[in-house]
Motif scaffolding. Structure first.
Motif, short mmCIF file in Angstrom:
data_model
loop_
_atom_site.label_atom_id
_atom_site.label_comp_id
_atom_site.label_asym_id
_atom_site.label_seq_id
_atom_site.Cartn_x
_atom_site.Cartn_y
_atom_site.Cartn_z
N TYR A 113 0.88 -1.09 0.04
CA TYR A 113 -0.10 0.06 -0.06
C TYR A 113 0.88 1.13 -0.19
O TYR A 113 1.94 1.27 0.43
N PHE A 114 0.51 2.29 -0.51
CA PHE A 114 1.06 3.81 -0.42
C PHE A 114 -0.10 4.75 -0.09
O PHE A 114 -1.12 4.30 -0.64
N ASN A 115 0.47 5.90 0.10
CA ASN A 115 -0.29 6.95 0.22
C ASN A 115 -1.63 6.65 1.40
O ASN A 115 -2.68 6.83 1.58
N GLY A 116 -0.95 5.89 2.27
CA GLY A 116 -1.64 5.49 3.64
C GLY A 116 -1.34 4.07 3.86
O GLY A 116 -0.83 3.13 2.86
N CYS A 117 -0.97 3.35 5.04
CA CYS A 117 -0.65 2.07 5.62
C CYS A 117 0.76 1.72 4.95
O CYS A 117 0.88 0.78 4.33
N ASP A 118 1.50 2.91 4.44
CA ASP A 118 2.99 2.49 3.70
C ASP A 118 3.70 1.54 4.55
O ASP A 118 3.74 1.76 5.75
N GLY A 119 4.31 0.57 3.75
CA GLY A 119 5.19 -0.54 4.28
C GLY A 119 4.18 -1.70 4.56
O GLY A 119 4.64 -2.66 4.70
N ALA A 120 2.92 -1.55 4.60
CA ALA A 120 2.00 -2.85 4.91
C ALA A 120 1.91 -3.65 3.27
O ALA A 120 1.56 -2.96 2.47
N GLY A 121 2.28 -4.61 3.46
CA GLY A 121 2.03 -5.45 2.25
C GLY A 121 2.52 -6.89 2.28
O GLY A 121 2.57 -7.40 3.40
N ALA A 122 2.95 -7.81 1.22
CA ALA A 122 3.20 -8.95 1.31
C ALA A 122 4.12 -9.22 0.14
O ALA A 122 3.93 -8.83 -0.80
N ASP A 123 5.00 -10.32 0.14
CA ASP A 123 5.84 -10.79 -1.29
C ASP A 123 5.63 -12.14 -0.83
O ASP A 123 5.46 -12.95 -0.01
N CYS A 124 5.55 -12.94 -2.17
CA CYS A 124 5.51 -14.36 -2.28
C CYS A 124 6.91 -14.72 -3.17
O CYS A 124 6.90 -14.28 -4.66
#
Length: 158
Positions: A113-124
Motif C-alpha cells: 500500500y502507499f498513500n496510507g498504510c505505507d510499508g504494509a504488504g506481502a511478498d511471495c
C-alpha cells in the motif's frame, strides 16, 4: 435563486473533497509478461499502466500474464484486492496473494500500500510462501488497510 446556486456550489465542493479514489500501479521487473488487472465482472482495467479508480474497487484480481495464465489468472500467482474507504471500522481495504488451485506459483510477486498504510504488504518468492493463501481458510495472510483513498503497487519478479 442565489441561495440554490450557493447550495449547489457547496455540495459540489464537498463531494469533490470527499470523493473516493484509488490508484493501482504495476512494477514489472521480469522483462517479460503483461501485468493484468481485472475487475470482479471480468473487465480488464489495466494491462500494465497505472489505473485510477473513482470509487471502491471490489474483488479485483491481478497477475502477470506470461502466456500460461488463464483469463482469471489460473496457473499463475494471483493478487486479490478490495480497495475502499472504510464504511465502518475494520471494513476498509484488504489485499492478499493466492495460490489456491487452480492458481499456482508462476513468478515472485508482491504488493504494498502507499498513500496510507505505507510499508504494509506481502511478498511471495516461492511456491511454499507463508504469505499466500494455499487453502481458503488461510485468512491470516490478508493485509488490511483502514485509510481513505489508499493506493496499491503490485510488483512482479521482486
Amino acid at each position: 435563486m442565489f441561495f440554490k446556486v450557493f447550495l449547489a456550489i457547496i455540495a459540489f465542493t464537498v463531494a469533490r473533497v470527499y470523493a473516493e479514489t484509488h490508484v493501482v500501479t504495476f512494477d514489472n521487473r521480469c522483462g517479460f509478461g503483461t501485468p493484468t488487472l481485472r475487475a470482479q465482472n471480468g473487465q480488464v482495467l489495466s494491462t500494465g499502466g497505472a489505473v485510477t479508480i473513482n470509487g471502491p474497487l471490489i474483488g479485483a484480481i491481478a497477475y502477470l500474464q506470461t502466456g500460461n495464465c488463464g483469463a482469471n489468472g489460473e496457473r499463475c500467482t494471483l493478487i486479490e484486492t478490495t480497495l475502499r474507504n472504510p464504511p465502518s471500522p475494520g471494513a476498509g481495504s484488504s489485499t492478499d496473494i493466492s495460490l489456491i488451485p487452480p492458481h499456482s506459483f508462476s513468478v515472485t510477486s508482491g504488493f504494498g500500500y502507499f498513500n496510507g498504510c505505507d510499508g504494509a504488504g506481502a511478498d511471495c518468492t516461492n511456491a511454499n510462501c507463508p504469505t499466500a493463501f494455499h487453502v481458503s481458510t488461510d485468512n491470516q495472510v490478508q493485509v488490511a488497510c483502514q485509510v481513505n483513498n489508499v493506493n496499491l503497487v503490485i510488483t512482479f519478479c521482486l
